[in-house]
Design an enzyme around this catalytic site. Structure first.
Site, PDB file in Angstrom:
ATOM      1  N   LYS A  67       0.837  -1.201   0.000  1.00 17.58           N
ATOM      2  CA  LYS A  67       0.000   0.000   0.000  1.00 17.58           C
ATOM      3  C   LYS A  67       0.873   1.252   0.000  1.00 17.58           C
ATOM      4  O   LYS A  67       0.619   2.203  -0.736  1.00 17.58           O
ATOM      5  CB  LYS A  67      -0.933   0.005   1.228  1.00 17.58           C
ATOM      6  CG  LYS A  67      -2.061  -1.015   1.115  1.00 17.58           C
ATOM      7  CD  LYS A  67      -2.841  -1.202   2.410  1.00 17.58           C
ATOM      8  CE  LYS A  67      -3.855  -2.329   2.257  1.00 17.58           C
ATOM      9  NZ  LYS A  67      -4.616  -2.629   3.473  1.00 17.58           N
ATOM     10  N   GLN A 111      -4.431  -0.804   9.538  1.00 16.96           N
ATOM     11  CA  GLN A 111      -4.421  -2.181   9.032  1.00 16.96           C
ATOM     12  C   GLN A 111      -5.020  -3.130  10.069  1.00 16.96           C
ATOM     13  O   GLN A 111      -4.666  -3.090  11.251  1.00 16.96           O
ATOM     14  CB  GLN A 111      -2.980  -2.594   8.677  1.00 16.96           C
ATOM     15  CG  GLN A 111      -2.858  -3.957   8.037  1.00 16.96           C
ATOM     16  CD  GLN A 111      -3.525  -4.038   6.654  1.00 16.96           C
ATOM     17  OE1 GLN A 111      -3.648  -3.050   5.946  1.00 16.96           O
ATOM     18  NE2 GLN A 111      -3.960  -5.232   6.283  1.00 16.96           N
ATOM     19  N   ASP A 134     -10.756   3.483   4.000  1.00 17.04           N
ATOM     20  CA  ASP A 134     -11.175   2.080   4.005  1.00 17.04           C
ATOM     21  C   ASP A 134     -12.692   1.963   3.861  1.00 17.04           C
ATOM     22  O   ASP A 134     -13.208   0.885   3.561  1.00 17.04           O
ATOM     23  CB  ASP A 134     -10.795   1.428   5.347  1.00 17.04           C
ATOM     24  CG  ASP A 134      -9.611   0.480   5.214  1.00 17.04           C
ATOM     25  OD1 ASP A 134      -9.435  -0.097   4.125  1.00 17.04           O
ATOM     26  OD2 ASP A 134      -8.883   0.316   6.210  1.00 17.04           O
TER      27      ASP A 134
HETATM   28  N1  GUN Z   1      -7.056  -6.277   6.536  1.00 16.57           N
HETATM   29  C1  GUN Z   1      -7.460  -7.084   5.523  1.00 16.57           C
HETATM   30  N2  GUN Z   1      -8.044  -6.353   4.554  1.00 16.57           N
HETATM   31  C2  GUN Z   1      -8.011  -5.071   4.961  1.00 16.57           C
HETATM   32  C3  GUN Z   1      -8.461  -3.853   4.382  1.00 16.57           C
HETATM   33  O1  GUN Z   1      -9.029  -3.791   3.285  1.00 16.57           O
HETATM   34  N3  GUN Z   1      -8.234  -2.735   5.115  1.00 16.57           N
HETATM   35  C4  GUN Z   1      -7.625  -2.784   6.312  1.00 16.57           C
HETATM   36  N4  GUN Z   1      -7.470  -1.647   6.964  1.00 16.57           N
HETATM   37  N5  GUN Z   1      -7.209  -3.884   6.879  1.00 16.57           N
HETATM   38  C5  GUN Z   1      -7.400  -5.025   6.197  1.00 16.57           C
END
Ligand code: GUN
Length: 300
Positions: A67, A111, A134
């Site tokens: 990311k 995350q 998100d």
């Molecule tokens: N953990 C697994 N998928 C995601 C996501 O799309 N966003 C976040 N913040 N954590 C995750």
């Protein structure tokens, strides 16, 4: 399926058209880079994305690295915050509040999963909804439920964008989502409803999963278990979106759907890897530029 697959598109050995998330994500990222550059020219700063990781879950570390790297490549400033797993919840909340008030930060991503002992709902609810790239804040979920989407959860949004890129019209189709998590299954159902599909959501309480899957003209699998849905269950001519990314004992990455058999039956199918994984990151970057523009628009 009413859409007729074009002959020139790449197909899985079984015959289904491969929904190439990697290629579509590259196009989305190029558009994001253009919009980020325009934003920077207009506002004297690039859009900013803060990615917070608490602890060192190895899968999370891979996602977080991707990311951050992808943001920088798209001309988005990346703010990295890596906290030890032992960080007390009030300290995490204090960081979120600081990021909420930092004018250089347009998007905040915490995350998941957070370490045991931390109340994830409390942390996610503390994120300013205007910076919630998100799309997990109850305000953004609620807006999506009320068919006025603002910041939309990245993986479900990625499914919709991928379908659009292939001219796959979802209106009127019987769509089944397997998995009812807050991250994918539930918002996926809301996105499909917004796209005017007829939606079923399956979960651990579902009585006859096979029967539900066999009816699906659009199948979205978001379970997180390798080969959980046998390919034999896939309806002939269906569109299959496999959100699962599971590592097998031999180290191979596979989805939630048995790919080989499914590809013999489906008309369209996403590969794993190279399907929704890259789309999720692309939509995160797109959300970040959307958030930056929305926030700037509010100030003007
Ligand atoms: N953990 C697994 N998928 C995601 C996501 O799309 N966003 C976040 N913040 N954590 C995750």
């Amino acid at each position: 399926m009413s859409a007729s697959p074009k002959e020139t598109l790449p197909r899985a050995p079984g015959g289904a058209i491969l929904l190439d998330g990697k290629a579509v994500a590259a196009r989305v990222r190029a558009q994001v880079a253009e919009r980020a550059a325009e934003f920077a020219a207009r506002h004297g700063r690039a859009p900013g994305l803060a990615v917070v990781q608490v602890g060192e879950d190895p899968a999370s570390s891979v996602y977080v690295r991707n990311k951050r790297k992808s943001s920088v490549e798209a001309g988005i400033v990346s703010f990295a915050h890596d906290l030890p797993a032992s960080t007390p919840e009030p300290e995490i909340l204090a960081l979120v509040h600081a990021l909420n008030h930092d004018e250089r930060v347009d998007g905040i991503l915490i995350q998941l999963p957070l370490p045991k002992g931390v109340n994830a709902d409390r942390v996610m609810d503390a994120v300013d909804p205007a910076k919630d790239v998100d799309g997990f804040h109850p305000l953004n979920t609620g807006l999506l439920a009320q068919k006025r989407p603002r910041l939309r959860p990245c993986t479900p949004y990625g499914v919709i964008k991928l379908a659009e890129a292939y001219g796959l019209a979802l209106t009127g189709l019987r769509a089944t989502v397997v998995g009812a998590s807050n991250i994918v299954g539930r918002p996926m159902a809301l996105e499909l409803l917004l796209a005017r599909s007829t939606v079923t959501v399956c979960h651990t309480g579902t009585r006859d999963l096979r029967a539900e899957v066999e009816r699906a003209e659009v199948l979205v699998a978001a379970v997180g278990k390798a080969g959980f849905i046998p390919g034999e269950w896939v309806r002939p001519g269906a569109a299959v979106f496999d959100v699962g990314i599971n590592r097998t004992a031999s180290g191979k990455l596979v989805g939630d759907v048995g790919f080989e058999r499914a590809a013999e039956r489906a008309a369209w199918i996403t590969p794993v890897p190279g399907g929704l994984g890259p789309m999720t990151i692309a939509m995160l970057l797109s959300n970040t530029v959307d958030a930056a523009s929305l926030r700037a628009g509010r100030r003007e």
